[in-house]
Design a protein around this motif. Structure first.
Motif, mmCIF file in Angstrom:
data_model
loop_
_atom_site.group_PDB
_atom_site.id
_atom_site.type_symbol
_atom_site.label_atom_id
_atom_site.label_comp_id
_atom_site.label_asym_id
_atom_site.label_seq_id
_atom_site.Cartn_x
_atom_site.Cartn_y
_atom_site.Cartn_z
ATOM 1 N N ALA A 108 0.831 -1.210 0.000
ATOM 2 C CA ALA A 108 0.000 0.000 0.000
ATOM 3 C C ALA A 108 0.862 1.254 0.000
ATOM 4 O O ALA A 108 0.560 2.239 -0.696
ATOM 5 C CB ALA A 108 -0.922 -0.010 1.221
ATOM 6 N N ALA A 109 1.952 1.234 0.767
ATOM 7 C CA ALA A 109 2.810 2.412 0.857
ATOM 8 C C ALA A 109 3.593 2.650 -0.427
ATOM 9 O O ALA A 109 3.729 3.795 -0.884
ATOM 10 C CB ALA A 109 3.773 2.266 2.035
ATOM 11 N N LEU A 110 4.120 1.586 -1.033
ATOM 12 C CA LEU A 110 4.970 1.742 -2.218
ATOM 13 C C LEU A 110 4.179 1.942 -3.502
ATOM 14 O O LEU A 110 4.717 2.442 -4.492
ATOM 15 C CB LEU A 110 5.878 0.520 -2.365
ATOM 16 C CG LEU A 110 6.895 0.282 -1.252
ATOM 17 C CD1 LEU A 110 7.664 -1.004 -1.503
ATOM 18 C CD2 LEU A 110 7.860 1.463 -1.132
ATOM 19 N N SER A 111 2.906 1.555 -3.501
ATOM 20 C CA SER A 111 2.110 1.689 -4.729
ATOM 21 C C SER A 111 1.955 3.136 -5.171
ATOM 22 O O SER A 111 1.697 3.410 -6.350
ATOM 23 C CB SER A 111 0.731 1.055 -4.530
ATOM 24 O OG SER A 111 0.835 -0.340 -4.392
ATOM 25 N N GLY A 112 2.089 4.061 -4.239
ATOM 26 C CA GLY A 112 1.948 5.465 -4.583
ATOM 27 C C GLY A 112 3.221 6.119 -5.072
ATOM 28 O O GLY A 112 3.208 7.286 -5.469
ATOM 29 N N ASP A 113 4.338 5.396 -5.063
ATOM 30 C CA ASP A 113 5.598 5.973 -5.532
ATOM 31 C C ASP A 113 5.535 6.180 -7.041
ATOM 32 O O ASP A 113 5.113 5.286 -7.782
ATOM 33 C CB ASP A 113 6.764 5.049 -5.179
ATOM 34 C CG ASP A 113 8.105 5.663 -5.527
ATOM 35 O OD1 ASP A 113 8.660 6.370 -4.669
ATOM 36 O OD2 ASP A 113 8.594 5.433 -6.661
ATOM 37 N N PRO A 114 5.955 7.367 -7.537
ATOM 38 C CA PRO A 114 5.798 7.647 -8.967
ATOM 39 C C PRO A 114 6.601 6.718 -9.880
ATOM 40 O O PRO A 114 6.198 6.487 -11.024
ATOM 41 C CB PRO A 114 6.281 9.099 -9.089
ATOM 42 C CG PRO A 114 7.111 9.339 -7.868
ATOM 43 C CD PRO A 114 6.510 8.503 -6.799
ATOM 44 N N VAL A 115 7.727 6.198 -9.414
ATOM 45 C CA VAL A 115 8.556 5.322 -10.250
ATOM 46 C C VAL A 115 8.355 3.855 -9.890
ATOM 47 O O VAL A 115 8.134 3.007 -10.755
ATOM 48 C CB VAL A 115 10.046 5.702 -10.123
ATOM 49 C CG1 VAL A 115 10.905 4.749 -10.956
ATOM 50 C CG2 VAL A 115 10.269 7.140 -10.560
ATOM 51 N N LEU A 116 8.414 3.540 -8.604
ATOM 52 C CA LEU A 116 8.309 2.152 -8.176
ATOM 53 C C LEU A 116 6.863 1.655 -8.175
ATOM 54 O O LEU A 116 6.614 0.459 -8.326
ATOM 55 C CB LEU A 116 8.900 2.007 -6.775
ATOM 56 C CG LEU A 116 9.178 0.583 -6.288
ATOM 57 C CD1 LEU A 116 10.256 -0.072 -7.143
ATOM 58 C CD2 LEU A 116 9.602 0.594 -4.827
#
Length: 452
Positions: free
Chosen positions: A268-276
């Motif tokens: 959930a936290a990493l899904s919002g990263d623009p690249v990752l």
């Protein structure tokens, strides 16, 4: 994190998705089966909660996660909570308080529940005798086994076996086959791809949907085969010299496969990263891969240090295994050797395989510590303990921490991680923005770098 519902009027607890429909006012919720059992509830016979993974949430305190790993390794099979607390630097009272606050059960209650659930699956899935099931599950005696099973399941082991469903026992063609529960959404295909990319020739192989590897149990060779099962589980076929302590072999395999670690908060936290984010959303069920043990992880990290791609590192690992590992005839597929024992990995022997002086000295020291059972090299170790190893540089410490389950470890020296960072246009400081989920981020970068 899975939430278990307990019904006060029946004394039964269920996992999500059970067909039972109790009145809401009569239910209580618990985050772990051990917590429901400690409160006096027994497992539902319909949904059978012991057949699903019961992980510790990834956002639980690091100390709780590390201590749980020690429990999985058997720290409480013959030890006490007091000894466990001393090992992690806490008082027994404070350790119990931490576990009760975050998991709803004490370390002893969690260990007891884990052994009982594993035993119940063996009673369902196999034809092992009750005595073999007891010792395979980590119980010290048949008397203790009978007592705990009656306390948790309200029936004797023999009665529980009589209740198993006709379809429970998996089809077996040699070896012992049992189900290993996985966290919801676990992506075996993605994890299998990472395993295939790093398979050590002669020791590991991936053949279609099946992963297999050799292991050593008290000096005797064995083979584990892993394949996808039904209902989100994995099927593990074990060919072992004996079944005593099987729970620890299966636990070790589960950690290597990342099957029982809850990564939902990290996804959930990493899904919002623009690249990752796009990589994570593509494979939300990818787990952080572990290692069979720290020695294998360390050897791979050092051997691959100078390799620009995993293909060369894999060839070097194969040559090392062929020279220093134990040859075992008659193994399935391409398996030929067990991984070298610590005593075989001396600096002189390692230099003879073509390793440089520096690499041989580092791996010789690592092997010596592994052979002595150095606590820094076990699952549940701390990064401070790894930092105290005089021969371990930054890259080796990060690789070991990554493979031993630390969610903030980031193996930037890994060739596929380096390639992925470069391909995505990310600089070396990028992992800082992924805290505290750097390990999960690295797994997705590995999958991307390996073009899975």
């Amino acid at each position: 994190m899975t939430t278990y519902s307990a019904v006060v009027t029946t004394g039964i607890y269920c996992r999500p998705g059970c067909g039972a429909r109790p009145l809401l006012r009569n239910t209580r919720t618990y985050e772990h089966p051990a917590a429901a059992e400690a409160a006096g509830f027994r497992a539902c016979l319909r949904c059978r909660p012991y057949r699903v993974a019961a992980p510790i949430a990834a956002d639980a305190p690091e100390l709780v996660c590390r201590t749980w790993q020690l429990i999985i390794d058997g720290a409480l099979d013959g030890g006490t909570e007091a000894a466990l607390a001393e090992r992690v630097g806490l008082s027994p009272r404070h350790l119990r308080r931490l576990f009760l606050r975050h998991l709803g059960a004490t370390p002893d209650q969690l260990a007891r529940s884990r052994r009982a659930h594993f035993a119940r699956r063996l009673l369902d899935d196999t034809d092992l005798t009750v005595l073999d099931v007891a010792f395979a599950s980590g119980f010290g005696s048949l008397r203790q086994f009978n007592r705990v099973m009656r306390e948790i399941f309200r029936a004797s082991p023999s009665d529980l076996r009589d209740r198993r469903h006709r379809s429970d026992r998996p089809a077996a063609d040699g070896g012992l086959v049992l189900r290993v529960p996985c966290v919801p959404g676990y992506d075996w295909g993605a994890v299998r791809g990472l395993l295939a990319a790093r398979a050590v020739p002669g020791v590991e192989e991936v053949d279609g949907d099946v992963y297999r590897r050799t292991i050593t149990v008290d000096g005797a060779p064995g083979v584990l085969e892993v394949a996808p099962g039904q209902d989100g589980s994995l099927l593990v076929r074990a060919h072992l010299p004996y079944w005593e302590g099987l729970i620890h072999v299966v636990g070790q395999a589960g950690r290597m496969l990342g099957a029982d670690t809850d990564h939902a908060a990290g996804v959930a936290a990493l899904s919002g990263d623009p690249v990752l984010g796009p990589l994570v959303r593509k494979r939300p069920g990818l787990a952080v891969p572990g290692a069979w043990n720290a020695l294998e992880a360390g050897v791979r990290a050092v051997v691959g240090r100078g390799a620009e791609e995993h293909g060369r590192a894999t060839a070097l690992m194969g040559a090392l295994v062929a020279k220093l590992g134990a040859y075992v005839p008659g193994l399935p597929g391409g398996l030929t050797h067990t991984f070298p024992e610590p005593a075989a990995l001396t600096p002189a022997a390692l230099r003879a395989t073509g390793l440089g002086e520096g690499e041989a000295e580092v791996l010789g020291a690592l092997a010596a510590d592994a052979g002595r059972g150095h606590p820094a090299l076990g699952h549940g170790t701390s990064r401070d303990a790894l930092a105290a190893l005089p021969y371990a540089g930054h890259d080796l410490r990060q690789e070991l921490a990554f493979r031993l389950g630390h969610r903030e470890a980031f193996p930037a020296g890994d060739p596929e991680v380096r390639a992925a960072l470069a391909g995505l246009g990310l600089d070396p400081t990028a992992p800082d923005r992924w805290r505290p989920w750097q390990a999960l981020a690295a797994a997705h970068l590995m999958a991307h770098g390996g073009t899975l």
